[in-house]
Design an enzyme around this catalytic site. Structure first.
Site, PDB file in Angstrom:
ATOM      1  N   ASP A  56      -2.465   0.561   3.494  1.00  0.00           N
ATOM      2  CA  ASP A  56      -1.279   0.450   2.630  1.00  0.00           C
ATOM      3  C   ASP A  56      -1.523  -0.613   1.567  1.00  0.00           C
ATOM      4  O   ASP A  56      -0.644  -1.421   1.254  1.00  0.00           O
ATOM      5  CB  ASP A  56      -0.006   0.156   3.441  1.00  0.00           C
ATOM      6  CG  ASP A  56       1.266   0.308   2.601  1.00  0.00           C
ATOM      7  OD1 ASP A  56       1.170   0.792   1.453  1.00  0.00           O
ATOM      8  OD2 ASP A  56       2.345  -0.057   3.093  1.00  0.00           O
ATOM      9  N   HIS A  69       2.177   3.848   8.415  1.00  0.00           N
ATOM     10  CA  HIS A  69       2.391   2.410   8.680  1.00  0.00           C
ATOM     11  C   HIS A  69       3.489   2.097   9.703  1.00  0.00           C
ATOM     12  O   HIS A  69       4.480   1.443   9.385  1.00  0.00           O
ATOM     13  CB  HIS A  69       2.647   1.645   7.391  1.00  0.00           C
ATOM     14  CG  HIS A  69       3.606   2.262   6.395  1.00  0.00           C
ATOM     15  ND1 HIS A  69       4.832   2.744   6.735  1.00  0.00           N
ATOM     16  CD2 HIS A  69       3.493   2.459   5.056  1.00  0.00           C
ATOM     17  CE1 HIS A  69       5.433   3.205   5.665  1.00  0.00           C
ATOM     18  NE2 HIS A  69       4.637   3.051   4.637  1.00  0.00           N
TER      19      HIS A  69
END
Ligand SMILES: [Zn+2]
Lengths: 310, 422
Positions: free
Chosen positions: B299, B226
């Site tokens: 995520d 991420h």
């Protein structure tokens, strides 16, 4: 009813026009006259209930708001909670819904987290006055500061206000930096670099400096901010002594300001740390007036949000 | 023998309606007639099922937020056939027995496949390596302390070397915890105006720079999770130019939302790493286009509604997005990326990151398929989510690209009834 652009809440100064802010301050003059009468009470808010919801302790601010509400004949209920019930898994929303069930008409909210007053406004649907949320805003404090400066000079237009100290953690500094430029004043924020976020320079009408002499040059009002002593342990400062040496608002520094400049402090003061006693108690000080004006300004805000008029 | 034929589907880039037959978990062939059970694909576009490298399914121990059943059903509804789950559960997935139990339980559910990631260090404490060889034998897909940052650089180095000997990928949440401090949003003009503690872009860049130097030293395979900042992306670009064996992912929320959303003070937008600026989002998209970013990952980080209705300091970090990641990307960035590239980023690219065989639609390939409706706009309605997190930053938005059908191992794992292209 008034126009749809009328703000329902005082969370910060977002959406508040200079005209409406000026009306608030003008109305505070009327409220100040009420406070000068032998019977300091008017029936303006009779039948309405104001809830002071303090999730963070502040007796001074709470008393100021409660007196303001009572002087206008409102009923007052106060709710005090540490973070305890929330850390047991209750959301802020749950708490607000319980309070709303008591059928209060307006909230005065103090909370340690920025934005909490915004959430109370969203979840309660009632008018909310932010009495300080984290580092975010303390709008009635800024209004009483503006009122005090205006009382001195007749206007804020063209005035310069220096705010000195722990700007980073100060909701008072943020609210003043938002309000005063809307009323035509220039704001200079000053403090040691660790306590002066460079990103605040993006605010309109605001300049930053780490040099207090530069900050007060040409200033009509000089405000010292309260320094939390634990900032030293958190590494923002090397020592309180060094801080006081460089950033204390004292007579020597005030001599650099405009000749008629006044000194302000949002209180409570650490005497001889961020402000020297000779300034705090001296002829330039308007610190007592700030407290006095606070009540009239809060009456004006309550009146404006709960009754209102164009 | 189980047989299923999906009719009226288009392969990407083609307007021709075809049918595909799957048998015993693999693709038997194209246009063979209506063999076995028949499902009408209603003119949708077929692709290999999506692969997710970064989802928090919260089991064991946090099942009020999500569990395997709700999380894998949500994944299937989002078009995913395979999900790598993160190990920051309670207890932490640092024990081979937990890995085995998770895989076994997921197999019985019939939604997306589960490939659990295991912790790199015991308890994700960053002090002692977990039993990486045993964890691999138990079926762990990779090693990561995601949710925690690897503060001890020496331990990370040892973990990378050990994982290298096992042929396994280590992935990292790249954030310097001391620089992040108590930050709850991106540090910048918005955080200062809002009076919220900021998390500087340097927290990510500094950590990525450190980790890349460790990779250069050890030659071990590192996957950076991420990425949120332009600067960290530039560091990845340079590392790839140097030929380092590194990969990275970005998330749909970092591409489509910015720190401006925090002006609502709504903890829905509180995520780690934080939503950054439009400049960062633009850079991330460039990184997708030029290949610096290897793949997309969601995520997916569900929490309870009560937790997200707290103030911004108290509320936990995370956005739940696995059910609408594809529609979101297709609607917002489909034109810039193109269908082929977008599908690659969500199917073959994650497989390459993991060293898995690339999914295809060819005869003999595993029958993990998704049929996508690239045309019909539908409103995001969190009440319909399979995930337990029934709220979303995108609630009320109209998106295209919703999955109509997800097939995993030749069996229907998700089917949207009654609407869509025709
Ligand atoms: Zn992470």
């Amino acid at each position: 009813m008034t126009g749809s652009s009328r703000p329902r809440h005082l969370l910060d100064f977002h959406g508040w026009t200079p005209e409406r802010l000026t009306a608030l301050l003008d109305n505070a003059d009327t409220m100040a006259q009420v406070l000068d009468r032998p019977v300091k009470k008017v029936p303006a808010l009779q039948g309405l209930t104001v809830c002071t919801a303090f999730f963070e302790n502040s007796t001074r601010t709470r008393v100021s708001f409660e007196l303001a509400a009572r002087r206008m004949s409102a009923d007052v209920v106060s709710f005090a909670a540490g973070a305890s019930s929330l850390s047991k898994g209750e959301s802020l929303r749950d708490t607000v819904e319980v309070l709303t069930a008591y059928k209060v008409d307006a909230y005065v909210v103090r909370h340690h987290a920025a934005g909490a007053a915004h959430l109370v406004a969203r979840y309660s649907g009632k008018p909310v006055i932010n009495a300080g949320d984290g580092r975010r805003a303390h709008p009635t404090q800024a209004l009483l500061d503006a009122y005090t400066i205006r009382q001195e000079f007749g206007t804020l237009e063209g005035k310069t206000v220096a705010i000195i100290g722990d700007v980073r953690h100060s909701r008072v500094a943020r609210s003043n930096a938002e309000l005063l430029p809307k009323l035509g004043a220039r704001v200079v924020l000053c403090g040691p670099a660790t306590l002066l976020p460079a990103d605040l320079a993006a605010l309109p009408g605001v300049t930053l400096t780490t040099d207090p002499r530069e900050a007060v040059r040409g200033a009509h009002a000089v405000m010292a901010l309260r320094l939390q002593q634990e900032r030293m342990n958190a590494g923002y400062l090397a020592s309180l002594q060094e801080y006081a040496d460089h950033y204390q608002v004292n007579e020597r520094l005030m001599r650099e300001a405009e000749s008629g400049a006044i000194a302000l402090h949002p209180g409570p003061m650490n005497r001889d740390l961020e402000i020297s006693s000779d300034v705090a108690d001296g002829p330039r000080s308007r610190i007592v007036q700030q407290v006095e004006n606070g009540q009239a300004v809060r009456m004006s805000v309550l009146y404006h949000l709960l009754v209102g008029r164009e | 023998m189980t047989q299923l034929t999906i009719t009226n589907i288009k392969r990407p880039g083609s307007d021709q309606l075809e049918s595909v037959t799957v048998e015993n978990g693999v693709i038997r062939g194209w246009n063979l007639g209506d063999l076995g059970d028949v499902i009408d694909g209603r003119g949708g576009t077929v692709a290999p099922a999506l692969i997710e490298l970064h989802a928090h399914l919260r089991e064991p121990g946090q099942t009020e937020k999500e569990d395997l059943a709700s999380g894998l059903a949500a994944a299937a509804a989002g078009g995913y056939g395979t999900v790598v789950s993160m190990p920051n559960t309670s207890p932490v997935v640092d024990d081979p027995a937990i890995v085995r139990a998770l895989i076994e339980k997921a197999e019985g559910l019939g939604f997306a496949r589960l490939r659990p990631a295991a912790a790199l260090t015991k308890g994700q404490k960053g002090e002692h390596l977990a039993e990486l060889a045993f964890l691999k034998e138990a079926g762990a897909a990779m090693f990561t302390d995601d949710g925690r940052t690897n503060e001890n650089a020496r331990v990370l180095r040892l973990g990378l070397e050990y994982a290298r000997s096992l042929g396994m990928v280590v992935s990292v949440h790249a954030e310097d915890a001391s620089l992040r401090a108590d930050g709850v949003m991106n540090e910048g003009p918005v955080s200062e105006e809002l009076g919220l503690p900021g998390n500087p872009a340097a927290a990510e860049a500094a950590r990525v720079a450190r980790d890349l130097e460790i990779v250069a030293q050890t030659g071990a395979r590192l996957h950076v999770q991420h990425l949120s900042t332009a600067r960290a992306l530039d560091l990845m670009r340079e590392a790839k130019r140097r030929g380092l064996p590194v990969t990275c992912e970005v998330c749909p929320h970092h591409l489509t939302l910015t720190d401006e959303t925090l002006r609502s003070f709504d903890a829905l937008y509180k995520v780690a790493p934080p939503l950054r600026t439009q400049t960062d989002a633009d850079h991330l998209l460039e990184g997708l286009l030029d290949g610096t970013v290897d793949c997309l990952a969601t995520d997916h980080a569900p929490h309870t509604r009560a937790e997200k209705e707290r103030d911004l300091l108290e509320a936990p970090f995370g956005i739940a997005s696995i059910e609408l990641a594809f529609p979101l990307m297709w609607t917002r960035l489909g034109e810039r990326l193109g269908l082929e590239k977008l599908l690659d980023l969500m199917t073959a690219a994650p497989a390459r990151v993991m060293g898995w065989p690339e999914p295809t639609l060819e005869e003999g390939a595993p029958a993990d398929l998704v049929v996508l409706d690239l045309e019909t706009e539908r409103e995001v309605n969190p009440a319909e989510f399979r995930s337990k997190a029934k709220f979303s930053p995108w609630a009320g938005e109209w998106l295209r690209g919703w999955p109509l059908l997800t097939v995993v191992g030749g069996k229907v794992a998700f089917r949207r009834e009654g609407e869509g292209v025709e």
